[in-house]
Design an enzyme around this catalytic site. Structure first.
Site, mmCIF file in Angstrom:
data_model
loop_
_atom_site.group_PDB
_atom_site.id
_atom_site.type_symbol
_atom_site.label_atom_id
_atom_site.label_comp_id
_atom_site.label_asym_id
_atom_site.label_seq_id
_atom_site.Cartn_x
_atom_site.Cartn_y
_atom_site.Cartn_z
ATOM 1 N N SER A 153 22.769 42.987 1.178
ATOM 2 C CA SER A 153 23.981 42.203 0.976
ATOM 3 C C SER A 153 23.900 41.448 -0.359
ATOM 4 O O SER A 153 23.633 42.067 -1.387
ATOM 5 C CB SER A 153 24.194 41.271 2.173
ATOM 6 O OG SER A 153 25.510 40.771 2.201
ATOM 7 N N ARG A 227 31.744 30.033 9.206
ATOM 8 C CA ARG A 227 30.670 30.865 9.732
ATOM 9 C C ARG A 227 31.162 31.783 10.854
ATOM 10 O O ARG A 227 30.786 32.952 10.923
ATOM 11 C CB ARG A 227 29.542 29.972 10.244
ATOM 12 C CG ARG A 227 28.376 30.693 10.869
ATOM 13 C CD ARG A 227 27.633 31.566 9.877
ATOM 14 N NE ARG A 227 26.369 32.042 10.423
ATOM 15 C CZ ARG A 227 25.554 32.881 9.797
ATOM 16 N NH1 ARG A 227 25.871 33.335 8.603
ATOM 17 N NH2 ARG A 227 24.429 33.266 10.343
ATOM 18 N N ASP A 323 29.388 49.513 8.762
ATOM 19 C CA ASP A 323 29.494 48.260 8.000
ATOM 20 C C ASP A 323 30.875 48.204 7.361
ATOM 21 O O ASP A 323 31.232 49.046 6.546
ATOM 22 C CB ASP A 323 28.400 48.249 6.925
ATOM 23 C CG ASP A 323 28.417 46.986 6.070
ATOM 24 O OD1 ASP A 323 29.305 46.119 6.263
ATOM 25 O OD2 ASP A 323 27.529 46.857 5.210
ATOM 26 N N HIS A 356 27.513 45.394 9.338
ATOM 27 C CA HIS A 356 26.806 44.805 8.201
ATOM 28 C C HIS A 356 25.450 44.228 8.614
ATOM 29 O O HIS A 356 24.478 44.312 7.871
ATOM 30 C CB HIS A 356 27.676 43.712 7.580
ATOM 31 C CG HIS A 356 27.157 43.196 6.278
ATOM 32 N ND1 HIS A 356 26.964 44.005 5.176
ATOM 33 C CD2 HIS A 356 26.781 41.950 5.887
ATOM 34 C CE1 HIS A 356 26.495 43.279 4.175
ATOM 35 N NE2 HIS A 356 26.371 42.031 4.573
ATOM 36 N N ASP A 357 25.388 43.642 9.791
ATOM 37 C CA ASP A 357 24.141 43.068 10.301
ATOM 38 C C ASP A 357 23.001 44.074 10.379
ATOM 39 O O ASP A 357 21.834 43.675 10.508
ATOM 40 C CB ASP A 357 24.361 42.487 11.702
ATOM 41 C CG ASP A 357 24.623 40.985 11.662
ATOM 42 O OD1 ASP A 357 24.635 40.416 10.553
ATOM 43 O OD2 ASP A 357 24.801 40.381 12.738
#
Lengths: 382, 382
Positions: A153, A227, A323, A356-357
């Protein structure tokens, strides 16, 4: 394969009044402190160093533990004896980045000119500024050239910028779930998060540390909202469905007990993510670091890729098929731009349900690909 | 093809102390007022009525204008003489929904029991409650059966629920960019928007109307943030790229003038969307209406689709290829469930760059498909 044990975060001053850090914007920082960790041993030839660049909310504590073996660094599955970043062979360096809030100088640090925290007087940063501090840390450690720089990232963006700014210093760059520049949608998500922070009454023009009582903790509502929203983009739709589906939080609840609280499990998860984030992250760092990503444009200079090719650096680019924060098209743009310039690039899109994680997890083929690339790099360089 | 001219919003009381509206949750509303508009003329046989159900932030003003011909209703491109919902042939009805804030009874309305606005004492609603009020409006207009019910997004959900609850009343249902039930990710986006509203200090437990001064306008920060975030999901990534790309708002700005304001055009757009929304929408309605969508599950009753088939109702399901708010898989689930039960369904995925917002626009093939379906329906029914 075993885990690293206890590790300690170290601190070093890398910018002083006599040797200030000049930023891309032209301003100077006369006191730059950096928190970092290292794992493994530097070889006598100093040719086995791998630099880890962290993502938006990461920190220096990438592997091992700080006392509680159950709570390990954020990339502990990747870094350690026998792992992809094999600490039996490699010397791994992991700092907190400039502008952060976990040991390295950032907007909550004391401005030597005023004796008070910078707040919004902290200079606006660019990706090259992260790299400049990484370079100072490398010099401090007596290392001239990296076997590899590795990041996911925002971490991958630092790797790419480093290859652009000083390709001779990075023999191999590993960019995971990353991008050479954000899309309008990427910017939009960050922008709304920043608005939530800056419109929070406790933001107080970035000087919340001057407020009295709980308000001094800053724009906690806005930061939690930012967040929570960002977390939606870190998980794939499939992963959210698998993880939570439409399950209700209270198993005994039914539609007749619905309300506006955390009825669904996914709501409970997001609330938890938003609230725990407040204990470890600062709102100003969130503003500064996301803004660096918005403006990042690695190949804005049309000669950037050619310089990497001339230095004979190599790259590994990895994306994950689910992602949607930085989807495969981001990685393909990096791949094609580097390939067109003649840089040897290995690219792999890894199948993973987790969006994405995934760069923090271990979907099949991911760590193996990184390990194979680094093994080969090590053989070539040794 | 011409536009409808001046139209007036009408109001009618459809629930009273003597004839209260019993909601799905069991509670009763003893005063239900509905704002609605109609376009075209009801045929002597009362068989040409088309009911329009609006989306989350829509209102009764779907077509024509209220005095300024330049400012027209939200579906004015679809409704009018010679248009897909041809007012030369059809009688079109368009109400504001229950729980809304644009003329129909909602959480800011006066609770007859207390003489003060309901706030969070307003009962929690379900999709069937919207339908129940629609049915009362239909009865008030002296219409037994609809030629068609038409809606996009939340509007399409009302259409589907109506077909489930009273299939004999809806000869044809048109569901555009809609869903039979939300995914975890869909719920997540709404949940974060609600959190932004409820955590805003001016939310005041839903009784912001009791506050003094500007605070009485309610959780404006939270509502703007919710709207900005939702807007990201209404546009496709492609549309955002085409519309804004990475262009800077101030053409003379460069990276050395970066800040945390609206540097990029996409930021300016989102800020504008968030702020103008405050003038026309209420935070409590946002909570209530999004929650109805979260809990909506049209086919939870396994016999639902069979009842629609038994009533010989027909359906048109339309999705847009770049819609990621309710992507084509949502429409396919509706299609397959209805088809399996034997309901005649026409399905079309329309190519459009504009994502979920496409249902308000006119991508090639969209209005033509609706027109053809309604023309055929009209012939069959006449």
């Amino acid at each position: 394969m075993s885990d690293l044990g206890f590790v300690e975060t170290q601190r070093v001053v890398l910018g002083t009044e006599d040797d200030p850090l000049t930023l891309a914007c032209g301003r100077r920082l006369t006191h730059v402190e950096v928190a970092y960790e290292t794992y493994g041993e530097l070889s006598p030839d100093r040719d086995n160093a791998i630099f880890v660049c962290h993502a938006l909310t990461g920190d220096a504590h990438a592997a091992g533990h700080h006392g509680d073996p159950a709570r390990r660094g954020w990339w502990d599955n990747l870094i350690g004896p026998g792992k992809a970043l094999d600490t039996d062979r490699f010397f791994v360096i992991s700092p907190n980045i400039l502008g952060g809030c976990q040991g390295t100088t950032g907007p909550l640090s004391i401005d030597p000119a005023t004796g008070a925290p910078y707040g919004l007087d902290f200079p606006l940063l660019q990706m090259s500024d992260f790299v400049a501090v990484h370079q100072r840390l490398l010099a401090h450690l007596g290392i001239e050239r990296l076997l590899a720089a590795v990041g996911g990232s925002l971490g991958g963006m630092q790797v790419l910028q480093w290859m652009v700014d000083a390709p001779e210093q990075v023999a191999n760059g590993v960019m995971v779930a990353s991008s050479s520049r954000l899309t309008a949608q990427n910017i939009a998500f960050s922008a709304v998060g920043r608005e939530a922070i800056m419109r929070d009454p406790n933001f107080h023009d970035g000087r919340y540390f001057e407020l009295e009582g709980p308000a001094a903790r800053g724009p906690k509502i806005g930061l939690a909202i930012a967040r929570m929203m960002a977390h939606i983009t870190y998980l794939s739709e499939e992963a959210m469905t698998e993880k939570f589906g439409r399950r209700l939080q209270d198993k005994t609840a039914d539609v007749h007990r619905m309300g506006f609280g955390v009825d669904f499990e996914v709501e409970s998860y997001l609330n938890h993510q938003g609230n725990t984030f407040l204990d470890r992250f600062d709102a100003l760092s969130y503003l500064y670091l996301t803004r660096v990503m918005d403006y990042f444009d690695a190949f804005a200079d049309p000669d950037a890729a050619a310089r990497i090719a001339a230095a004979r650096s190599r790259a590994l680019v990895i994306s994950f098929d689910t992602d949607w924060r930085f989807d495969t098209s981001h990685s393909l743009r990096v791949l094609r731009t580097l390939e067109r310039a003649g840089v040897p690039v290995t690219f792999r899109e890894i199948r993973s349900a987790w969006g994405h994680d995934s760069f923090l997890l271990q979907p099949p083929g991911y760590h193996e690909t990184v390990a194979a690339f680094l093994d080969h790099a090590h053989e070539v360089c040794s």
